[in-house]
Write a protein that holds these residues in place. Structure first.
Motif, short mmCIF file in Angstrom:
data_model
loop_
_atom_site.label_atom_id
_atom_site.label_comp_id
_atom_site.label_asym_id
_atom_site.label_seq_id
_atom_site.Cartn_x
_atom_site.Cartn_y
_atom_site.Cartn_z
N ASP A 145 0.83 -1.21 0.00
CA ASP A 145 0.00 0.00 0.00
C ASP A 145 0.86 1.26 0.00
OD1 ASP A 145 -2.62 -1.12 -0.02
OD2 ASP A 145 -2.40 -1.64 2.08
N LEU A 146 1.92 1.24 0.77
CA LEU A 146 2.82 2.40 0.81
C LEU A 146 3.52 2.59 -0.52
CD1 LEU A 146 4.24 1.90 4.39
CD2 LEU A 146 3.10 3.98 3.58
N ALA A 147 3.85 1.50 -1.19
CA ALA A 147 4.46 1.61 -2.51
C ALA A 147 3.49 2.25 -3.50
CB ALA A 147 4.90 0.23 -3.00
N GLY A 148 2.20 1.88 -3.40
CA GLY A 148 1.19 2.49 -4.25
C GLY A 148 0.99 3.97 -3.93
N TRP A 149 1.00 4.28 -2.64
CA TRP A 149 0.90 5.68 -2.18
C TRP A 149 2.04 6.51 -2.75
CZ3 TRP A 149 4.34 7.83 1.65
CH2 TRP A 149 3.97 9.09 2.15
N PHE A 150 3.25 5.95 -2.68
CA PHE A 150 4.41 6.66 -3.23
C PHE A 150 4.24 6.90 -4.71
CE2 PHE A 150 8.07 5.65 -5.92
CZ PHE A 150 8.71 6.88 -5.87
N LEU A 151 3.84 5.87 -5.47
CA LEU A 151 3.77 6.02 -6.92
C LEU A 151 2.76 7.09 -7.31
CD1 LEU A 151 4.11 3.13 -9.40
CD2 LEU A 151 2.45 4.93 -9.86
N CYS A 152 1.64 7.13 -6.61
CA CYS A 152 0.63 8.17 -6.89
C CYS A 152 1.18 9.57 -6.59
CB CYS A 152 -0.63 7.93 -6.07
SG CYS A 152 -1.61 6.51 -6.60
N LEU A 153 1.82 9.73 -5.43
CA LEU A 153 2.40 11.03 -5.08
C LEU A 153 3.51 11.42 -6.04
CD1 LEU A 153 2.71 11.02 -1.17
CD2 LEU A 153 0.99 12.16 -2.60
N CYS A 154 4.32 10.44 -6.43
CA CYS A 154 5.43 10.71 -7.34
C CYS A 154 4.93 11.22 -8.69
CB CYS A 154 6.25 9.43 -7.52
SG CYS A 154 7.72 9.63 -8.56
N GLU A 155 3.92 10.57 -9.24
CA GLU A 155 3.42 10.98 -10.55
C GLU A 155 2.67 12.31 -10.47
OE1 GLU A 155 1.36 7.62 -12.29
OE2 GLU A 155 3.31 6.82 -12.94
N LEU A 156 2.02 12.57 -9.34
CA LEU A 156 1.36 13.85 -9.16
C LEU A 156 2.40 14.97 -9.04
CD1 LEU A 156 -1.53 15.01 -8.84
CD2 LEU A 156 -1.17 14.93 -6.37
N ALA A 157 3.48 14.71 -8.32
CA ALA A 157 4.54 15.70 -8.16
C ALA A 157 5.23 15.98 -9.49
CB ALA A 157 5.56 15.22 -7.12
N MET A 158 5.47 14.95 -10.28
CA MET A 158 6.09 15.15 -11.59
C MET A 158 5.18 15.96 -12.51
SD MET A 158 8.23 11.68 -12.55
CE MET A 158 6.85 10.56 -12.35
N LEU A 159 3.88 15.66 -12.47
CA LEU A 159 2.93 16.41 -13.28
C LEU A 159 2.91 17.87 -12.86
CD1 LEU A 159 0.70 16.53 -15.40
CD2 LEU A 159 -0.91 15.70 -13.67
#
Length: 256
Positions: free
Chosen positions: A231-245
């Motif tokens: 779940d934390l890995a999924g949380w990171f991926l979502c935050l990472c892609e939002l931050a990059m966008l």
């Protein structure tokens, strides 16, 4: 043929793309994580093609942004957003570490998870609507889909697991960690180099945003949960892609 089966496992686990059924045994899972970034490559290519198509068809901004927001959910089946919602619930609970880990394992979503999901999708839609759609900007974001999954894969074979069970623990325990780590670092290096080559300012800023979120992920996971989970890995991926966008939106105009 030996590498085809780990690739099938990676796509079966992290995407909704139809895959043949194979055994998820220890041998097949050794290098499955190596192919996780390729799911991002498929997603990035589809986002790029959709964006280019909307330019040819002169599609309105709202429809263009809506599909860009929803396409990752269609391709991944929402597996990462599910982890994001569970993590938001756990972080908002103000409970002990043990209780937070129990919340992560709970299949039900709480009020904070619903609010977090709504806020995430709304902000993602708004950022896509504000994005300057040029081929170079879109290419940077397409590569970013590979970078986010490469960083996530690196964490699976490098960070401490908070639990000894679960899918992430299974992928971590079954992986040839040293070899997978090398592959992830190669992916990360290639992505950052490509993004910076396209545009030192936009690509460099976008890559830096991903790395900062990766550091934040490491700190929060260890401090609050004692390690990482799926779940934390999924949380990171979502935050990472939002931050990059967000970083691309903030600097994309400089490429005009």
């Amino acid at each position: 043929m030996k590498l085809l089966q780990p690739c099938i496992i990676a796509f079966a686990m992290y995407s909704k793309i139809p895959m043949p059924c194979i055994d998820w045994n220890k041998e097949n899972m050794k290098y499955a994580m190596c192919f996780f970034p390729l799911v991002g490559a498929v997603l990035g290519a589809l986002l790029y093609l959709w964006a280019m198509l909307t330019g040819l068809l002169h599609t309105g901004v709202i429809l263009r942004a809506a599909i860009c927001t929803l396409l990752p959910l269609l391709i991944t089946g929402g597996i990462h957003l599910d982890g994001f919602c569970d993590t938001v619930d756990a972080l908002s609970s103000r409970q002990s570490t043990e209780r937070k880990l129990e919340i992560l394992s709970d299949p039900h979503i709480g009020a904070f998870g619903v609010m977090g999901c709504t806020a995430y999708l709304l902000l993602s839609f708004a950022l896509w609507a504000e994005l300057t759609f040029t081929p170079k900007v879109l290419l940077i974001l397409a590569i970013g889909s590979v970078l986010s999954r490469s960083l996530s894969g690196l964490s699976v074979v490098s960070f401490r697991c908070a639990k000894g069970s679960g899918l992430l623990a299974a992928f971590s325990d079954g992986a040839q960690k040293k070899n997978v780590r090398i592959v992830m670092l190669i992916f990360i290096s290639m992505c950052i180099a490509a993004m910076a080559a396209i545009s030192p300012i936009v690509g460099g800023t976008t890559a830096a945003a991903a790395l900062l979120v990766f550091l934040y992920y490491r700190v929060v996971s260890y401090r609050v949960f004692g390690g990482i989970t799926g779940d934390l890995a999924g949380w990171f991926l979502c935050l990472c892609e939002l931050a990059m966008l967000a970083a691309t939106v903030a600097t994309g105009g400089l490429m005009l």
